[in-house]
Design a protein around this motif. Structure first.
Motif, PDB file in Angstrom:
ATOM      1  N   ASP A 110      39.075  49.788  36.645  1.00 56.58           N
ATOM      2  CA  ASP A 110      39.537  48.768  36.915  1.00 56.58           C
ATOM      3  C   ASP A 110      40.473  47.611  38.089  1.00 56.58           C
ATOM      4  N   PHE A 111      40.631  48.924  38.977  1.00 50.47           N
ATOM      5  CA  PHE A 111      40.887  48.376  39.918  1.00 50.47           C
ATOM      6  C   PHE A 111      40.169  49.050  41.058  1.00 50.47           C
ATOM      7  N   ASN A 144      37.585  46.990  42.758  1.00 44.56           N
ATOM      8  CA  ASN A 144      37.989  45.541  43.551  1.00 44.56           C
ATOM      9  C   ASN A 144      38.145  45.146  44.773  1.00 44.56           C
ATOM     10  N   LEU A 164      51.008  44.946  41.566  1.00 42.50           N
ATOM     11  CA  LEU A 164      49.870  43.875  40.007  1.00 42.50           C
ATOM     12  C   LEU A 164      51.018  43.493  39.037  1.00 42.50           C
ATOM     13  N   GLN A 207      52.588  40.930  37.369  1.00 39.20           N
ATOM     14  CA  GLN A 207      52.262  39.826  36.072  1.00 39.20           C
ATOM     15  C   GLN A 207      53.792  40.410  35.026  1.00 39.20           C
ATOM     16  N   LEU A 213      44.516  42.507  45.126  1.00 35.30           N
ATOM     17  CA  LEU A 213      44.258  42.704  44.226  1.00 35.30           C
ATOM     18  C   LEU A 213      44.981  41.780  43.139  1.00 35.30           C
ATOM     19  N   LYS A 238      42.334  38.347  43.256  1.00 40.25           N
ATOM     20  CA  LYS A 238      41.218  38.951  42.444  1.00 40.25           C
ATOM     21  C   LYS A 238      41.901  38.772  40.861  1.00 40.25           C
ATOM     22  N   THR A 239      42.484  39.024  40.684  1.00 34.84           N
ATOM     23  CA  THR A 239      43.364  39.535  38.932  1.00 34.84           C
ATOM     24  C   THR A 239      43.686  38.048  37.872  1.00 34.84           C
ATOM     25  N   VAL A 240      44.382  37.843  39.417  1.00 39.29           N
ATOM     26  CA  VAL A 240      45.568  35.695  38.970  1.00 39.29           C
ATOM     27  C   VAL A 240      44.366  34.968  39.053  1.00 39.29           C
ATOM     28  N   HIS A 248      47.214  31.789  42.986  1.00 33.34           N
ATOM     29  CA  HIS A 248      48.489  32.846  42.467  1.00 33.34           C
ATOM     30  C   HIS A 248      50.222  32.392  43.797  1.00 33.34           C
TER      31      HIS A 248
END
Length: 411
Positions: free
Chosen positions: A131-132, A135, A171, A175, A198, A201-203, A207
Motif C-alpha cells: 500500500d505504501f 508508491n 497521509l 485524511q 504519498l 498519489k493517494t488523493v 490535493h
C-alpha cells in the motif's frame, strides 16, 4: 504584515512546495498544521525552540496545531549524516514520548497531541510494502539528501525506510484530521516532501497540502546552535538549569542576536527593531542579549524560575550569595567549578576548584587577602571549610578576587 510575510521576515521559510497555496492557507484560511518530534531522548533541546515558536506563532493567528510525537518513528531512527542511531526499546520510546508531550503542552496547551505509534503499529508488513512502498521507486528515495549523505558510510534498510513511515503519518493526518500543512527543519525536507508525494498519489493532483521547512539555526561562525561547553542545552531544568539557559543566551554574539530574537521569541518586529537600535547605540550594555535571555527562560521555565536565574546572575556579578535560596544555590552550582567534600583545607579547595593552579599560588592568594569563604575573608593557611560555614548546611562559595568563584558542596 501578513502571517506568510512575517514567517519570511523571521527566517522561518527555506523551502515551500507551493508558495501561492501556502500564502492562501496561512493568510486567508484557518487550517490544521502539524510538526513532529521524535522521542530520541527524555527531553527536547533548545534547538527545538525554532519549531516550538513557529507552532505558537501560527496558533496565535488562529491556525490549529497538531503536535505529533513519534513513538513509532522514534523506534526506527531518522538518518543522521554520520552513523546509525542506537535503537530504542518500545518502552523507552513511549516513556520518552510521554515526557516530551508534557514538555510541549506547556508551550501550547490547546494543541492536539497525537502519537504515530497508534496507527503505524497497526500496519502489517505486507500492507506496508503493497500500500505504501509501491508508491516510491528506489531512485526517488536515493535522491533524498539524508540518504545521499549516508551512501558512502552505509545506511540500513531500517533507516532508509524512515521517510516512508513519516509519509504515512502525513497521509493519515491529512485524511483523518485535515492537516494541510507540515513543517520542520530543512534537514527534514526530504521526509516532508515524501509525505506530500504519498498524498498526491493517494488523493490526487487536486490535493491542498503544502510542505514547508525552515533553515537549521547555526551560529554565525557555522557551529551548531544550542551546544555549550558541557554539551547540549535541554529544556528539562533537571538537565539544564534556568540559570545555565539564561547565561547561554546572555552570551549571544552580536552577529547572532537579531536572528535569535526573530526565531526564538514572539516579540514583534517593532520591538525587535527597537532593541537592535538600542544595542547598536550602547553595545556594552547588551540590551538585546538580556532581553533574549529573559524571553527564552520565561518561555521555557516561567516567571519564578526566571527570577531565580536573575538572582543567581546578580549574585555572581556582585559576589553576594547570602540572599540566595537553596534552589538558587543549586542553580549557581551548575555555573561554577565545584567539588564535594565533608571538610577541606582552604588551600586544597582553591586548587581542586581551579581557583589556583598550585598550593604555592593558593598561599599567595590567601596571604594577600584575596580569598573569601562566603562572607568571611580567609587569611589562615590552615583554615578548614566545614558544614559550619555552609549556607543551608550544604553550600560554600569560595571567592578569589572580585570575579572568580567556585562552590564546595558539603557532604
Amino acid at each position: 504584515m501578513s502571517l506568510y510575510e512575517q514567517l519570511k521576515w523571521r527566517g522561518f521559510i527555506k523551502d515551500v512546495s507551493n508558495e501561492e497555496k501556502a500564502k492562501a492557507l496561512l493568510d486567508n484560511d484557518k487550517v490544521h498544521f502539524y510538526c513532529g518530534f521524535d522521542p530520541t531522548g527524555m527531553s527536547l533541546t533548545v534547538g527545538h525552540l525554532v519549531q516550538i515558536i513557529r507552532i505558537m506563532l501560527l496558533a496565535k493567528h488562529g491556525h490549529k496545531p497538531v503536535v505529533l510525537i513519534g513513538g513509532a518513528t522514534g523506534l526506527i531512527g531518522d538518518p543522521r549524516q554520520t552513523s546509525e542511531r542506537k535503537l530504542l526499546t518500545l518502552d523507552e520510546s513511549l516513556a520518552n514520548a510521554e515526557k516530551i508531550k508534557v514538555q510541549l503542552s506547556k508551550f501550547q496547551k490547546d494543541a492536539i497531541f497525537v502519537n504515530n505509534h497508534e496507527w503505524i503499529s497497526k500496519i502489517d508488513m505486507i500492507s506496508f510494502l503493497r500500500d505504501f512502498g509501491k508508491n516510491f521507486n528506489i531512485n526517488y528515495m536515493l535522491s533524498k539528501e539524508t540518504v545521499q549523505a549516508r551512501l558512502e558510510t552505509g545506511i540500513s534498510y531500517t533507516e532508509f525506510s524512515y521517510m516512508l513511515i513519516q509519509a504515512i503519518d502525513w497521509l493519515h493526518l491529512y485524511q483523518n484530521m485535515d492537516c494541510k500543512i507540515q513543517f520542520g527543519g530543512s534537514d527534514q525536507w526530504g521526509n516532508i516532501t515524501t509525505g506530500l508525494e504519498l498524498i498526491r498519489k493517494t488523493v490526487g493532483e487536486k490535493h491542498d497540502a503544502v510542505a514547508m521547512s525552515s533553515p537549521l539555526l547555526l551560529k554565525s561562525d557555522g557551529t551548531k546552535f544550542g551546544k555549550s561547553e558541557s554539551g547540549a542545552l535541554w529544556l528539562d531544568e533537571a538537565l539544564t538549569s534556568p540559570y545555565e539557559l539564561y547565561q547561554y543566551f546572555l552570551n549571544t554574539s552580536d552577529d547572532d542576536i537579531l536572528t535569535y530574537l526573530k526565531m526564538l521569541t514572539l516579540l514583534s518586529k517593532e520591538e525587535i527593531e527597537a532593541l537592535m537600535e538600542e544595542t547598536t547605540k550602547e553595545p556594552e550594555k547588551r540590551i538585546a542579549q538580556k532581553r533574549l535571555a529573559y524571553e527564552v527562560v520565561l518561555l521555557v521555565h516561567g516567571e519564578t524560575k526566571l527570577a531565580n536565574a536573575l538572582n543567581v546572575t546578580d549574585s555572581l556579578f556582585s559576589g553576594e550569595f547570602s540572599k540566595l535560596s537553596l534552589e538558587e544555590l543549586q542553580m549557581a552550582k551548575k555555573g561554577l567549578d565545584s567539588i564535594e567534600s565533608e571538610s577541606i583545607n582552604i588551600l586544597d579547595a582553591l586548587v581542586e576548584t581551579k581557583l589556583a593552579s598550585s598550593k604555592r599560588e593558593a598561599r599567595e592568594f590567601v596571604k594577600s587577602g584575596a580569598v573569601m569563604v562566603n562572607e568571611l575573608k580567609v587569611t589562615d593557611f590552615d583554615f578548614v571549610i566545614t558544614k559550619n560555614e555552609a549556607y543551608f548546611d550544604k553550600y560554600v562559595i569560595i571567592r578569589r578576587g572580585k570575579k572568580k568563584f567556585a562552590l564546595v558542596e558539603i557532604l
